[in-house]
Each structure stands twice: as structure tokens, then as C-alpha cells.
Design a protein around this motif. Structure first.
Motif, PDB file in Angstrom:
ATOM      1  N   LYS A   6      42.443  40.267  41.463  1.00 20.33           N
ATOM      2  CA  LYS A   6      41.916  39.605  42.662  1.00 20.33           C
ATOM      3  C   LYS A   6      40.933  38.500  42.279  1.00 20.33           C
ATOM      4  O   LYS A   6      39.861  38.762  41.739  1.00 20.33           O
ATOM      5  CB  LYS A   6      41.204  40.620  43.569  1.00 20.33           C
ATOM      6  CG  LYS A   6      42.112  41.682  44.175  1.00 20.33           C
ATOM      7  CD  LYS A   6      41.324  42.625  45.080  1.00 20.33           C
ATOM      8  CE  LYS A   6      42.215  43.686  45.686  1.00 20.33           C
ATOM      9  NZ  LYS A   6      41.445  44.643  46.538  1.00 20.33           N
ATOM     10  N   ASP A   7      41.350  37.259  42.522  1.00 19.16           N
ATOM     11  CA  ASP A   7      40.474  36.076  42.401  1.00 19.16           C
ATOM     12  C   ASP A   7      39.745  36.004  41.063  1.00 19.16           C
ATOM     13  O   ASP A   7      38.553  35.694  40.995  1.00 19.16           O
ATOM     14  CB  ASP A   7      39.450  36.052  43.540  1.00 19.16           C
ATOM     15  CG  ASP A   7      40.104  35.936  44.905  1.00 19.16           C
ATOM     16  OD1 ASP A   7      41.063  35.156  45.024  1.00 19.16           O
ATOM     17  OD2 ASP A   7      39.663  36.627  45.846  1.00 19.16           O
ATOM     18  N   ILE A   8      40.479  36.255  39.985  1.00 21.55           N
ATOM     19  CA  ILE A   8      39.859  36.199  38.652  1.00 21.55           C
ATOM     20  C   ILE A   8      39.720  34.750  38.182  1.00 21.55           C
ATOM     21  O   ILE A   8      40.669  33.963  38.216  1.00 21.55           O
ATOM     22  CB  ILE A   8      40.674  37.008  37.633  1.00 21.55           C
ATOM     23  CG1 ILE A   8      40.357  38.492  37.774  1.00 21.55           C
ATOM     24  CG2 ILE A   8      40.379  36.556  36.207  1.00 21.55           C
ATOM     25  CD1 ILE A   8      40.974  39.362  36.721  1.00 21.55           C
ATOM     26  N   SER A   9      38.510  34.420  37.716  1.00 24.74           N
ATOM     27  CA  SER A   9      38.250  33.128  37.098  1.00 24.74           C
ATOM     28  C   SER A   9      37.577  33.357  35.746  1.00 24.74           C
ATOM     29  O   SER A   9      36.809  34.317  35.575  1.00 24.74           O
ATOM     30  CB  SER A   9      37.343  32.262  37.977  1.00 24.74           C
ATOM     31  OG  SER A   9      38.000  31.907  39.179  1.00 24.74           O
ATOM     32  N   GLU A  56      34.403  35.669  37.276  1.00 30.44           N
ATOM     33  CA  GLU A  56      34.434  36.013  38.699  1.00 30.44           C
ATOM     34  C   GLU A  56      35.695  36.828  38.971  1.00 30.44           C
ATOM     35  O   GLU A  56      36.666  36.760  38.222  1.00 30.44           O
ATOM     36  CB  GLU A  56      34.456  34.745  39.566  1.00 30.44           C
ATOM     37  CG  GLU A  56      33.242  33.845  39.416  1.00 30.44           C
ATOM     38  CD  GLU A  56      33.397  32.568  40.222  1.00 30.44           C
ATOM     39  OE1 GLU A  56      34.168  32.550  41.199  1.00 30.44           O
ATOM     40  OE2 GLU A  56      32.738  31.573  39.856  1.00 30.44           O
ATOM     41  N   GLY A  57      35.689  37.569  40.075  1.00 31.06           N
ATOM     42  CA  GLY A  57      36.852  38.335  40.483  1.00 31.06           C
ATOM     43  C   GLY A  57      36.908  39.714  39.840  1.00 31.06           C
ATOM     44  O   GLY A  57      36.072  40.082  39.007  1.00 31.06           O
ATOM     45  N   THR A  58      37.922  40.487  40.231  1.00 39.71           N
ATOM     46  CA  THR A  58      38.072  41.855  39.748  1.00 39.71           C
ATOM     47  C   THR A  58      39.516  42.129  39.345  1.00 39.71           C
ATOM     48  O   THR A  58      40.441  41.446  39.791  1.00 39.71           O
ATOM     49  CB  THR A  58      37.678  42.878  40.839  1.00 39.71           C
ATOM     50  OG1 THR A  58      38.538  42.711  41.975  1.00 39.71           O
ATOM     51  CG2 THR A  58      36.229  42.705  41.253  1.00 39.71           C
ATOM     52  N   ALA A  59      39.690  43.141  38.503  1.00 39.91           N
ATOM     53  CA  ALA A  59      41.035  43.574  38.114  1.00 39.91           C
ATOM     54  C   ALA A  59      41.020  45.074  37.901  1.00 39.91           C
ATOM     55  O   ALA A  59      40.035  45.632  37.399  1.00 39.91           O
ATOM     56  CB  ALA A  59      41.496  42.862  36.853  1.00 39.91           C
TER      57      ALA A  59
END
Length: 299
Positions: A6-9, A56-59
Motif C-alpha cells: 500500500k502506497d510504498i515509496s 512511506e507506505g506499508t507492506a
């Protein structure tokens, strides 16, 4: 869900390797992760295997967060990196026994992965004596030792000869019957032979995420045409419904049209109007390689 991103940067200094990447992989899928060099493939794989942290973001992998539950992620993932690290002076069984101790799995599992990966005839040799294909098998066997639910494979057939590629392809397809497989490769034929679904990343962003059976099923057609003279792309842009033009070789172009109507008559007319002759004109199926070039073409 086996993998949830989700929205990984992720950035390296001023260079943004991943830019708000999101996707999910269901249990039992074999997913091909494609992109040109520097697109962010290896970075994402290292994040999913806890080797790198996100900016940023999660996995999550098998429900475990890659940042806060790293040990649980590592227990449920088998990872084969692009440059397969092996101790060449160790024997195959000796090396697998060393890794089995780390994973705290029994000796019986060593025999199981040797058989599963086809290493039985080479198991008595030192790793340094093995061919590149068999070394890859050792890497896969190591990744499978702890019976992970998810396999993450980064360029598993790099540097192999055609026969070895087929062997590793068949091995991955067989393993994928019981596990989720997430693999990166530059070899489109491998993806078409192994994968259920394709994710293409370019400049750190997901540009395509489709089932393989659907990825070439858009209402488009590809025509390969050879003219008798050189033609500029600007002139070809006059063709109706043209969405992409690739100069394959010298006088030969691969043209993609956003219509199911047969465009060969239109190409004959175009050639005549511009003082050209068509030396050959072939209608082609839009394969994965064509889709990849189209989606990763430099603007």
C-alpha cells in the motif's frame, strides 16, 4: 492475501526508486514483476523480504508487517536474490545442512528439497563444481528449506543457457502449484510460460497490472510493415487509430492500432499516397513483449 503493498515509496538520495506503489497478490498466484533496469523491481523485492525499509507506505506478507514483524515475514518467505550467494567450497548437502540449522528444520527436509529441485544426481558434489543451472537449483532448494508460503525470485534464470532456462522454468511452475510465487525477470517468454498475472513497473510506478490472459486481449491489433524507403514516425502518425509505432529494424515498423478493424488496406492506401511500396505486411498477435515496450517506452 499473500502480499499486500500500500502506497510504498522509497528514495535513494534525490532518486525516487518507488513512487506510491500499491498492489496485492492472492494465495497461489504466480505473478511476474516486470520493468526496465532501474525501474524499482529489486528495491521492492528487498522491502518485501525485510532487507530494506520503506520511506512511506506499508507492506504485509502473509499478514505480517514487513516493518514491525520482520522475523515472521522471514519465516514465511523464501527468497532467491538476483546474485545467488553460495559457499562454493561447501558440498551441496553440507550447505543445505548449514541453512537447515539456521531455520531449525530437520534433516528429512534436506532430502525433500534435494528431490524437489532435482539436485539428487549432484548432491554429493561441491557447489563450485556445479553448472550455473544447478547452482540456481541449490539457491531454490535453500529458499524452500523452511517450507515458506511465498517465494520471491529475483531474475532466477539470469545467465543460464536455453536448456537450463527450461529446467528452472519447469521447476518454478511445479513449485507454484502449492505456493505463491512473485518473480522478476527480463525474459518475456519465461513470464508467458510460467505466470498467471503480470505487473509492470516503470520509473517507480505501476503502469500495468493484469491477468496474463487479458493483457493482450485489448481491442488493439499489431501490424508489422516493411516499406521500400525510410519513413519518419511523424508521417506514420497520420494513420487513423495508430497508438504506437516502433522502428523494429531500418525499414520495418511495428504499428499498434486501437481498433479491431483490419488496418492492412489502410496501410496500402497510406503507402500509395506517400510514394511508398510495402515489401511485407503481417498482422501479428499483440504479445507481452509488445505490451512491455509500449508501457515502458521513454516519453
Amino acid at each position: 492475501m499473500s502480499i499486500e503493498v500500500k502506497d510504498i515509496s522509497k528514495s535513494y538520495g534525490a532518486q525516487k526508486a518507488l513512487d506510491a506503489v500499491s498492489f496485492s497478490v492472492n494465495k497461489g498466484e504466480i505473478v511476474g514483476f516486470l520493468g526496465p533496469n532501474g525501474a524499482g523491481k529489486s528495491t521492492l523485492m528487498k522491502i518485501l523480504t525485510t532487507f530494506l525499509n520503506t520511506d512511506e507506505g506499508t507492506a504485509e506478507v502473509n499478514g505480517h508487517d514487513v516493518s514491525s514483524a520482520q522475523k515472521n515475514v522471514q519465516k514465511s518467505v523464501g527468497y532467491l536474490p538476483e546474485h545467488n550467494p553460495l559457499y562454493l567450497d561447501l558440498y551441496v548437502r553440507e550447505y543445505l545442512a548449514f541453512n537447515a540449522d539456521i531455520y531449525k528444520v530437520g534433516k528429512q527436509r534436506i532430502d525433500e528439497v534435494i528431490q524437489l529441485t532435482g539436485l539428487t544426481p549432484e548432491a554429493h558434489k561441491k557447489i563450485g563444481e556445479l553448472s550455473k543451472g544447478y547452482r540456481q537449483r541449490v539457491g531454490l532448494a535453500t529458499a524452500l528449506l523452511h517450507d515458506p508460503e511465498v517465494l520471491i525470485l529475483d531474475e532466477p534464470t539470469t545467465g543460464l543457457d536455453p536448456n537450463q532456462i527450461v529446467e528452472i522454468r519447469d521447476l518454478i511452475r511445479n513449485i507454484g502449484k502449492n505456493k505463491t510465487v512473485f518473480l522478476s525477470t527480463h525474459i518475456m517468454q519465461e513470464v508467458e510460460a510460467i505466470c498467471d498475472r503480470i505487473i509492470i513497473i516503470n520509473n517507480g510506478k505501476i503502469v500495468t497490472d493484469k491477468k496474463l490472459k487479458n493483457i493482450t486481449a485489448d481491442k488493439e491489433q499489431v501490424i508489422e510493415v516493411e516499406f521500400d524507403l525510410r519513413v519518419e514516425e511523424q508521417l506514420l502518425s497520420q494513420l487513423p487509430d495508430l497508438v504506437n509505432a516502433v522502428n523494429v529494424h531500418d525499414l520495418t515498423w511495428e504499428l499498434t492500432f486501437s481498433t479491431t478493424k483490419d488496418m492492412r488496406p489502410a496501410l496500402f492506401d497510406f503507402a500509395q499516397q506517400n510514394g511508398l511500396k510495402t515489401l511485407q505486411l503481417n498482422q501479428k498477435n499483440k504479445n507481452l513483449e509488445a505490451v512491455f515496450r509500449e508501457m515502458t517506452k521513454k516519453k
